[in-house]
Design a protein around this motif. Structure first.
Motif, PDB file in Angstrom:
ATOM      1  N   GLY A 255      -0.802   6.522   4.052  1.00  0.00           N
ATOM      2  CA  GLY A 255       0.306   5.571   3.989  1.00  0.00           C
ATOM      3  C   GLY A 255      -0.089   4.265   3.332  1.00  0.00           C
ATOM      4  O   GLY A 255       0.711   3.656   2.606  1.00  0.00           O
ATOM      5  N   LEU A 256      -1.323   3.827   3.559  1.00  0.00           N
ATOM      6  CA  LEU A 256      -1.798   2.598   2.918  1.00  0.00           C
ATOM      7  C   LEU A 256      -1.890   2.752   1.405  1.00  0.00           C
ATOM      8  O   LEU A 256      -1.706   1.774   0.668  1.00  0.00           O
ATOM      9  CB  LEU A 256      -3.156   2.185   3.479  1.00  0.00           C
ATOM     10  N   ILE A 257      -2.160   3.967   0.945  1.00  0.00           N
ATOM     11  CA  ILE A 257      -2.177   4.202  -0.506  1.00  0.00           C
ATOM     12  C   ILE A 257      -0.788   3.931  -1.072  1.00  0.00           C
ATOM     13  O   ILE A 257      -0.633   3.242  -2.083  1.00  0.00           O
ATOM     14  CB  ILE A 257      -2.631   5.643  -0.822  1.00  0.00           C
ATOM     15  N   GLY A 258       0.233   4.466  -0.399  1.00  0.00           N
ATOM     16  CA  GLY A 258       1.608   4.254  -0.857  1.00  0.00           C
ATOM     17  C   GLY A 258       2.095   2.830  -0.640  1.00  0.00           C
ATOM     18  O   GLY A 258       2.959   2.346  -1.360  1.00  0.00           O
ATOM     19  N   PHE A 259       1.546   2.165   0.370  1.00  0.00           N
ATOM     20  CA  PHE A 259       1.944   0.793   0.687  1.00  0.00           C
ATOM     21  C   PHE A 259       1.552  -0.168  -0.423  1.00  0.00           C
ATOM     22  O   PHE A 259       2.259  -1.128  -0.711  1.00  0.00           O
ATOM     23  CB  PHE A 259       1.284   0.398   2.012  1.00  0.00           C
ATOM     24  N   GLY A 260       0.415   0.093  -1.039  1.00  0.00           N
ATOM     25  CA  GLY A 260      -0.038  -0.750  -2.143  1.00  0.00           C
ATOM     26  C   GLY A 260      -0.932  -1.890  -1.691  1.00  0.00           C
ATOM     27  O   GLY A 260      -0.785  -2.413  -0.589  1.00  0.00           O
ATOM     28  N   GLU A 261      -1.832  -2.257  -2.570  1.00  0.00           N
ATOM     29  CA  GLU A 261      -2.820  -3.280  -2.233  1.00  0.00           C
ATOM     30  C   GLU A 261      -2.186  -4.649  -2.011  1.00  0.00           C
ATOM     31  O   GLU A 261      -2.527  -5.363  -1.067  1.00  0.00           O
ATOM     32  CB  GLU A 261      -3.872  -3.366  -3.341  1.00  0.00           C
ATOM     33  N   LYS A 262      -1.260  -5.029  -2.842  1.00  0.00           N
ATOM     34  CA  LYS A 262      -0.649  -6.360  -2.750  1.00  0.00           C
ATOM     35  C   LYS A 262       0.085  -6.536  -1.416  1.00  0.00           C
ATOM     36  O   LYS A 262      -0.089  -7.536  -0.724  1.00  0.00           O
ATOM     37  CB  LYS A 262       0.302  -6.562  -3.931  1.00  0.00           C
ATOM     38  N   ARG A 263       0.896  -5.545  -1.061  1.00  0.00           N
ATOM     39  CA  ARG A 263       1.633  -5.641   0.210  1.00  0.00           C
ATOM     40  C   ARG A 263       0.701  -5.528   1.410  1.00  0.00           C
ATOM     41  O   ARG A 263       0.954  -6.142   2.450  1.00  0.00           O
ATOM     42  CB  ARG A 263       2.717  -4.573   0.271  1.00  0.00           C
ATOM     43  N   HIS A 264      -0.378  -4.753   1.271  1.00  0.00           N
ATOM     44  CA  HIS A 264      -1.333  -4.629   2.369  1.00  0.00           C
ATOM     45  C   HIS A 264      -2.020  -5.965   2.637  1.00  0.00           C
ATOM     46  O   HIS A 264      -2.192  -6.369   3.788  1.00  0.00           O
ATOM     47  CB  HIS A 264      -2.355  -3.540   2.025  1.00  0.00           C
TER      48      HIS A 264
END
Length: 151
Positions: free
Chosen positions: A103-112
């Motif tokens: 899910g973190l892959i789909g969430f994206g680095e910027k939003r994480h």
């Protein structure tokens, strides 16, 4: 020496013939000790923990570390589940960790990164109860690992 009559001692993935600690127990103990350590830090000093979360979120490989650590820990939990006292518990925990990593892959680095900063600022009052929960969860993990015979 193995204790006669205790089958919990004789496990697959055993480190040695007369060693009560198995690979499963050692991996789960490592995970539990880290969980207890971070839980104690959260419970004892939530303000410092919030500052560290915000600082960790600015670390360059933060996103990749979060993804890989969750997928690796989840994969280990799934792989080791059959050799524990609570295989269903470890399977669910492992699949949950893998799902969060994916899910973190789909969430994206910027939003994480934004989420980590937001959590550190807005939810710092939840760090103390979360830390206490993490300490109890680590004790539960040790019991379910197979280090002690089931009650």
């Amino acid at each position: 020496m193995p204790i006669p009559g205790h089958k919990w001692h004789l496990r697959s993935r055993c480190i040695g013939p007369d060693v009560g600690l198995t690979f499963t127990v050692l991996i789960v103990l490592l995970f539990a000790v880290l969980l207890a350590y971070f839980g104690a830090r959260m419970a004892l000093s939530p303000e410092l923990w919030a500052r560290d979360v915000a600082r960790f979120g600015r670390w360059r490989p933060f996103h990749l570390f979060e993804i890989s650590s969750r997928i690796i820990a989840g994969g280990l939990m799934i792989w080791l589940a059959p050799t524990t006292h609570a295989p269903v518990f470890f399977n669910y925990m492992g699949y949950f960790l893998v799902a969060v990593g994916v899910g973190l892959i789909g969430f994206g680095e910027k939003r994480h990164r934004a989420f980590a900063k937001n959590a550190a600022e807005r939810y710092r009052h939840w760090f103390r109860p979360a830390g206490v929960f993490a300490i109890f969860a680590s004790i539960t993990l040790v019991y379910f690992s197979g280090l002690f015979p089931p009650l």
